[in-house]
Design a protein around this motif. Structure first.
Motif, PDB file in Angstrom:
ATOM      1  N   ALA A  45       0.831  -1.207   0.000  1.00 61.95           N
ATOM      2  CA  ALA A  45       0.000   0.000   0.000  1.00 61.95           C
ATOM      3  C   ALA A  45       0.866   1.257   0.000  1.00 61.95           C
ATOM      4  O   ALA A  45       0.554   2.241  -0.679  1.00 61.95           O
ATOM      5  CB  ALA A  45      -0.932   0.000   1.204  1.00 61.95           C
ATOM      6  N   SER A  46       1.975   1.224   0.743  1.00 62.01           N
ATOM      7  CA  SER A  46       2.878   2.377   0.788  1.00 62.01           C
ATOM      8  C   SER A  46       3.486   2.652  -0.580  1.00 62.01           C
ATOM      9  O   SER A  46       3.633   3.802  -0.986  1.00 62.01           O
ATOM     10  CB  SER A  46       3.996   2.139   1.813  1.00 62.01           C
ATOM     11  N   TYR A  49       0.813   4.197  -2.866  1.00 61.07           N
ATOM     12  CA  TYR A  49       0.597   5.589  -2.466  1.00 61.07           C
ATOM     13  C   TYR A  49       1.772   6.456  -2.907  1.00 61.07           C
ATOM     14  O   TYR A  49       1.586   7.553  -3.442  1.00 61.07           O
ATOM     15  CB  TYR A  49       0.424   5.638  -0.948  1.00 61.07           C
ATOM     16  N   LYS A  50       2.982   5.946  -2.710  1.00 61.79           N
ATOM     17  CA  LYS A  50       4.189   6.670  -3.122  1.00 61.79           C
ATOM     18  C   LYS A  50       4.167   6.951  -4.623  1.00 61.79           C
ATOM     19  O   LYS A  50       4.423   8.083  -5.062  1.00 61.79           O
ATOM     20  CB  LYS A  50       5.422   5.866  -2.728  1.00 61.79           C
ATOM     21  N   ARG A  52       1.634   7.144  -6.631  1.00 55.87           N
ATOM     22  CA  ARG A  52       0.585   8.116  -6.968  1.00 55.87           C
ATOM     23  C   ARG A  52       1.021   9.537  -6.631  1.00 55.87           C
ATOM     24  O   ARG A  52       0.762  10.475  -7.396  1.00 55.87           O
ATOM     25  CB  ARG A  52      -0.701   7.769  -6.207  1.00 55.87           C
ATOM     26  N   LEU A  53       1.686   9.701  -5.492  1.00 57.02           N
ATOM     27  CA  LEU A  53       2.142  11.029  -5.096  1.00 57.02           C
ATOM     28  C   LEU A  53       3.236  11.543  -6.023  1.00 57.02           C
ATOM     29  O   LEU A  53       3.256  12.733  -6.367  1.00 57.02           O
ATOM     30  CB  LEU A  53       2.635  11.007  -3.649  1.00 57.02           C
ATOM     31  N   MET A  97       6.347   7.320   4.811  1.00 51.31           N
ATOM     32  CA  MET A  97       5.195   6.457   4.587  1.00 51.31           C
ATOM     33  C   MET A  97       4.878   5.638   5.840  1.00 51.31           C
ATOM     34  O   MET A  97       5.752   4.996   6.425  1.00 51.31           O
ATOM     35  CB  MET A  97       5.483   5.484   3.441  1.00 51.31           C
ATOM     36  N   THR A 141      -6.147  13.408   5.070  1.00 56.25           N
ATOM     37  CA  THR A 141      -7.470  12.792   4.906  1.00 56.25           C
ATOM     38  C   THR A 141      -8.580  13.558   5.632  1.00 56.25           C
ATOM     39  O   THR A 141      -9.647  13.791   5.050  1.00 56.25           O
ATOM     40  CB  THR A 141      -7.430  11.321   5.344  1.00 56.25           C
ATOM     41  N   GLY A 261     -10.254   9.623  -1.261  1.00 54.33           N
ATOM     42  CA  GLY A 261      -8.864   9.322  -1.581  1.00 54.33           C
ATOM     43  C   GLY A 261      -8.276  10.240  -2.625  1.00 54.33           C
ATOM     44  O   GLY A 261      -7.108  10.660  -2.531  1.00 54.33           O
ATOM     45  N   ASN A 265      -4.923  12.999  -1.656  1.00 59.70           N
ATOM     46  CA  ASN A 265      -3.621  13.168  -2.307  1.00 59.70           C
ATOM     47  C   ASN A 265      -3.349  14.632  -2.621  1.00 59.70           C
ATOM     48  O   ASN A 265      -2.226  15.121  -2.459  1.00 59.70           O
ATOM     49  CB  ASN A 265      -3.561  12.341  -3.593  1.00 59.70           C
TER      50      ASN A 265
END
Length: 276
Positions: A45-46, A49-50, A52-53, A97, A141, A261, A265
């Motif tokens: 998941a990290s 997310y990484k 996407r950022l 993260m 969030t 979500g 971001n």
């Protein structure tokens, strides 16, 4: 009753325009807005997310600096990396993260992030300022929840809001932000008694419990506003903490995926550029 689908993209797009202008203006003055992302280990998941950022910050005209550390890195090494980034004048913001591997104290890592480079309210000084009402820069969030409600014109003053979940990253801070808007807030958790009865009194429900489809249609009243923060993988699909059937009773709700979500971001990017 027409149900409003509170999609995240229109909310994020409003912020995208303002953030892009800031980053472009900074670049004209020789400053490249740079987000440093620290990833320890192989948490899937990290890494998602990484990625996407990184894609997002680059699309806005900024840059990403990704530091990958092995899962067996000790706490001292991770904090040492954070402190080095604090001193790096070319780094605008820092995001370690979470969660960290079990042998590393995530709170200690978050506390090591310089308050002025903290983009997700991990430093306890920043968290305290949010709690005291002195700062709007809560974790991404909770701010995404508030930005979405504001964008879709959901009035909060005097409303009964039930927050399900008491985590330091969502439940607690979002309850403070809601109180700041003069809502009457009830925070529920695993030890709460008569949860269905409490939910039926809610004008707005913020679900951040981490259990797929936890909130069922018979637990809510007609016309409720649903903010679903949950992201759960079930049979290869992403579902929220609220059963999709609840949408039939809701006056407005956030979809999963495609809801909070997406905005969350962008809230990282807004915080990254807060001092520009």
């Amino acid at each position: 009753m027409e149900t409003v689908l509170m999609r995240g993209k229109p909310v994020a797009d409003v912020y995208r325009e303002a953030i892009t202008k800031k980053i472009t203006a900074a670049k004209e003055h020789g400053l490249t807005v740079t987000l440093a992302i620290v990833v320890v280990g192989d948490d899937p998941a990290s890494h998602v997310y990484k990625d996407r950022l990184v894609k997002l910050i680059e699309s806005l005209g900024g840059a990403a600096k990704v530091i990958m550390l092995p899962a067996d890195s000790d706490e001292e090494k991770v904090i040492g990396v954070i402190k080095k980034l604090n001193r790096n004048r070319y780094v605008t913001g820092i995001l370690p993260m979470m969660p960290m591997p079990k042998h590393i104290n995530g709170d200690a890592v978050g506390a090591a992030v310089s308050a002025n480079k903290d983009v997700d309210c991990l430093n306890p000084i920043n968290a305290g300022d949010v709690f005291m009402g002195r700062s709007p820069w809560a974790a991404c969030t909770p701010r995404a929840c508030m930005a979405t409600l504001a964008h879709y014109g959901i009035e909060l003053e005097g409303k009964n809001v039930v927050v399900i979940g008491r985590s330091n990253v969502v439940g607690k801070p979002v309850s403070v932000l809601l109180l700041n808007k003069n809502a009457t807030v009830t925070v529920c958790h695993s030890r709460t008694r008569n949860l269905p009865e409490l939910l039926k009194t809610a004008d707005v429900i913020v679900a951040a419990v981490g259990k797929p489809c936890f909130v069922q249609p018979d637990m809510v009243k007609e016309g409720v506003v649903i903010v679903d923060v949950g992201i759960n993988a079930v049979d290869g699909k992403l579902v929220g903490d609220v059963d999709p059937a609840v949408a039939e009773k809701a006056s407005a709700f956030t979809p999963v995926p495609g809801g909070i979500g997406v905005v969350s971001n962008m809230m990282v990017m807004e915080c990254l550029t807060r001092n520009l």
